[in-house]
Design a protein around this motif. Sequence first.
Motif, PDB file in Angstrom:
ATOM      1  N   GLU A 143     -28.671 -38.802  46.946  1.00  0.00           N
ATOM      2  CA  GLU A 143     -29.908 -38.964  46.183  1.00  0.00           C
ATOM      3  C   GLU A 143     -31.110 -38.459  46.973  1.00  0.00           C
ATOM      4  N   ASP A 144     -31.168 -38.770  48.252  1.00  0.00           N
ATOM      5  CA  ASP A 144     -32.264 -38.310  49.095  1.00  0.00           C
ATOM      6  C   ASP A 144     -32.280 -36.788  49.196  1.00  0.00           C
ATOM      7  N   PHE A 145     -31.113 -36.182  49.335  1.00  0.00           N
ATOM      8  CA  PHE A 145     -31.036 -34.726  49.415  1.00  0.00           C
ATOM      9  C   PHE A 145     -31.524 -34.092  48.111  1.00  0.00           C
ATOM     10  N   ILE A 146     -31.084 -34.626  46.986  1.00  0.00           N
ATOM     11  CA  ILE A 146     -31.448 -34.053  45.687  1.00  0.00           C
ATOM     12  C   ILE A 146     -32.933 -34.253  45.385  1.00  0.00           C
ATOM     13  N   GLN A 147     -33.475 -35.400  45.732  1.00  0.00           N
ATOM     14  CA  GLN A 147     -34.898 -35.639  45.482  1.00  0.00           C
ATOM     15  C   GLN A 147     -35.795 -34.867  46.433  1.00  0.00           C
ATOM     16  N   ALA A 148     -35.263 -34.504  47.589  1.00  0.00           N
ATOM     17  CA  ALA A 148     -35.939 -33.632  48.564  1.00  0.00           C
ATOM     18  C   ALA A 148     -37.369 -34.062  48.903  1.00  0.00           C
ATOM     19  N   PRO A 149     -37.561 -35.303  49.357  1.00  0.00           N
ATOM     20  CA  PRO A 149     -38.923 -35.741  49.675  1.00  0.00           C
ATOM     21  C   PRO A 149     -39.584 -34.916  50.786  1.00  0.00           C
ATOM     22  N   LEU A 150     -38.789 -34.415  51.715  1.00  0.00           N
ATOM     23  CA  LEU A 150     -39.362 -33.605  52.790  1.00  0.00           C
ATOM     24  C   LEU A 150     -39.963 -32.312  52.248  1.00  0.00           C
ATOM     25  N   ILE A 151     -39.271 -31.668  51.318  1.00  0.00           N
ATOM     26  CA  ILE A 151     -39.794 -30.439  50.703  1.00  0.00           C
ATOM     27  C   ILE A 151     -41.116 -30.738  50.008  1.00  0.00           C
ATOM     28  N   MET A 209     -28.243 -27.586  54.108  1.00  0.00           N
ATOM     29  CA  MET A 209     -28.099 -29.042  54.080  1.00  0.00           C
ATOM     30  C   MET A 209     -29.329 -29.690  54.724  1.00  0.00           C
ATOM     31  N   ASP A 210     -30.146 -28.888  55.354  1.00  0.00           N
ATOM     32  CA  ASP A 210     -31.284 -29.389  56.115  1.00  0.00           C
ATOM     33  C   ASP A 210     -32.566 -28.763  55.566  1.00  0.00           C
ATOM     34  N   GLN A 235     -19.930 -33.950  52.346  1.00  0.00           N
ATOM     35  CA  GLN A 235     -20.572 -34.122  53.646  1.00  0.00           C
ATOM     36  C   GLN A 235     -21.492 -35.344  53.699  1.00  0.00           C
ATOM     37  N   PHE A 236     -21.733 -35.974  52.552  1.00  0.00           N
ATOM     38  CA  PHE A 236     -22.586 -37.160  52.503  1.00  0.00           C
ATOM     39  C   PHE A 236     -21.720 -38.403  52.609  1.00  0.00           C
ATOM     40  N   SER A 237     -22.182 -39.368  53.396  1.00  0.00           N
ATOM     41  CA  SER A 237     -21.386 -40.577  53.592  1.00  0.00           C
ATOM     42  C   SER A 237     -21.677 -41.642  52.537  1.00  0.00           C
ATOM     43  N   GLU A 238     -22.877 -41.635  51.969  1.00  0.00           N
ATOM     44  CA  GLU A 238     -23.252 -42.642  50.980  1.00  0.00           C
ATOM     45  C   GLU A 238     -23.997 -41.990  49.816  1.00  0.00           C
ATOM     46  N   SER A 239     -23.979 -42.657  48.683  1.00  0.00           N
ATOM     47  CA  SER A 239     -24.665 -42.124  47.504  1.00  0.00           C
ATOM     48  C   SER A 239     -26.170 -42.006  47.739  1.00  0.00           C
ATOM     49  N   ASN A 240     -26.735 -42.885  48.573  1.00  0.00           N
ATOM     50  CA  ASN A 240     -28.167 -42.791  48.888  1.00  0.00           C
ATOM     51  C   ASN A 240     -28.492 -41.492  49.611  1.00  0.00           C
ATOM     52  N   ASP A 241     -27.561 -41.004  50.425  1.00  0.00           N
ATOM     53  CA  ASP A 241     -27.768 -39.730  51.132  1.00  0.00           C
ATOM     54  C   ASP A 241     -27.836 -38.574  50.141  1.00  0.00           C
TER      55      ASP A 241
END
Length: 80
Positions: free
Chosen positions: A53-61, A11-12, A45-51
């Motif tokens: 989307e951010d996980f799937i787009q993986a900007p940190l990776i 998840m991280d 485990q995600f509280s909002e749809s933006n969370d």
Amino acid sequence: ESIILCIEDTMDWKHATTRSLVEKADPTLSRTVIVNTKLDTKLIQFSESNDIEDFIQAPLIKKLHPQLAGGPFFTSVPSG
């Protein structure tokens, strides 16, 4: 050259033990494709749809590994 398939259940994006091992063989991940498993179990485990989307787009990776060969791709177990 070989392609490395890095299969993770995380998840991280910042702390992934599998990717740390893969980086020993491919430091820039330029030959590595990341697949994240069990997306269906992570959704609650995600509280909002933006969370999500951010996980799937993986900007940190993409920031940490701009030469990543592919991914992240996601798998889930079908229900029904």
